[in-house]
Design a protein around this motif. Sequence first.
Motif, mmCIF file in Angstrom:
data_model
loop_
_atom_site.group_PDB
_atom_site.id
_atom_site.type_symbol
_atom_site.label_atom_id
_atom_site.label_comp_id
_atom_site.label_asym_id
_atom_site.label_seq_id
_atom_site.Cartn_x
_atom_site.Cartn_y
_atom_site.Cartn_z
ATOM 1 N N LEU A 62 0.837 -1.206 0.000
ATOM 2 C CA LEU A 62 0.000 0.000 0.000
ATOM 3 C C LEU A 62 0.870 1.254 0.000
ATOM 4 C CD1 LEU A 62 -2.626 -1.049 2.700
ATOM 5 C CD2 LEU A 62 -2.852 -1.185 0.211
ATOM 6 N N ASN A 94 1.628 -1.057 10.479
ATOM 7 C CA ASN A 94 0.275 -1.088 11.046
ATOM 8 C C ASN A 94 0.084 0.023 12.073
ATOM 9 O OD1 ASN A 94 -2.311 -2.023 11.697
ATOM 10 N ND2 ASN A 94 -1.508 -3.400 13.278
ATOM 11 N N GLU A 110 -9.586 2.560 5.566
ATOM 12 C CA GLU A 110 -9.529 1.306 4.811
ATOM 13 C C GLU A 110 -8.110 0.732 4.780
ATOM 14 O OE1 GLU A 110 -10.574 -0.397 0.311
ATOM 15 O OE2 GLU A 110 -10.936 1.711 0.852
ATOM 16 N N ALA A 111 -7.126 1.602 4.584
ATOM 17 C CA ALA A 111 -5.731 1.132 4.565
ATOM 18 C C ALA A 111 -5.328 0.592 5.927
ATOM 19 C CB ALA A 111 -4.808 2.274 4.156
ATOM 20 N N GLU A 113 -7.285 -0.904 8.107
ATOM 21 C CA GLU A 113 -7.895 -2.230 8.267
ATOM 22 C C GLU A 113 -7.126 -3.295 7.484
ATOM 23 O OE1 GLU A 113 -11.920 -1.874 7.096
ATOM 24 O OE2 GLU A 113 -12.523 -0.637 8.816
ATOM 25 N N ARG A 114 -6.717 -2.967 6.277
ATOM 26 C CA ARG A 114 -5.965 -3.939 5.478
ATOM 27 C C ARG A 114 -4.620 -4.268 6.106
ATOM 28 N NH1 ARG A 114 -6.021 -2.000 -0.685
ATOM 29 N NH2 ARG A 114 -4.788 -3.924 -0.831
ATOM 30 N N LYS A 118 -3.143 -7.867 7.614
ATOM 31 C CA LYS A 118 -1.829 -8.410 7.245
ATOM 32 C C LYS A 118 -0.953 -8.627 8.471
ATOM 33 C CE LYS A 118 -1.552 -6.602 2.533
ATOM 34 N NZ LYS A 118 -0.757 -5.781 1.573
#
Length: 203
Positions: A62, A94, A110-111, A113-114, A118
Amino acid sequence: MDSHKILSLLGLALRGNHLAVGEEPVEAAARAKDARLLLLASDAADNTRRRTVHFSEAGQCLWLRLPFTKAELGRAVGRTSAALVAVTDIGLANAVANRLAQLDEDQYGEAAERLALKAKRAAERQSELRAHEKNVRTGKYRPKPRRTPEDSSPQVEKSPPDRRPRNQNRSRPRRGSPTRSPHPYAHSRPVKKGKGSFRKRED
């Protein structure tokens, strides 16, 4: 403020050797699949943004645009200015995404959460690996020997090889071959004395 905490996290990542600063180091980390999050300064040029998108696609990671300028980002990582950095540790990536989501949920939620998903999967893999190494070290787990197709097939007892000499196998004469007597000249006529096969020498 949360913004100062984000910059302090980036400084901590740099001290732990988990941060790549500059386009070339970021590109190398992305192509090696080591980058977890790319961070772009707010006043970075459009060419830098396009290269950042390309790096994120190559490294399958990302990228986010920070609410900090190149000067602010550079001071956090010990440079005069920095337009692009890459976090190579999933835990720190994170944490940075969570701090950014606290600042602006709509833009970074959103980023975050992704990256949280991970990070959870990476922690599970590490725990499984540590448990496996512990079992191997304590002797609880021993790998089974791999069986070959020869082991699975029923074993048939083999008869011992024939150790008789080859002459005994040929005791009988072959069909169509003349029998040989023990004395080759037993049935021949005696040669007269003075008669031979040599021709007389002509004078």
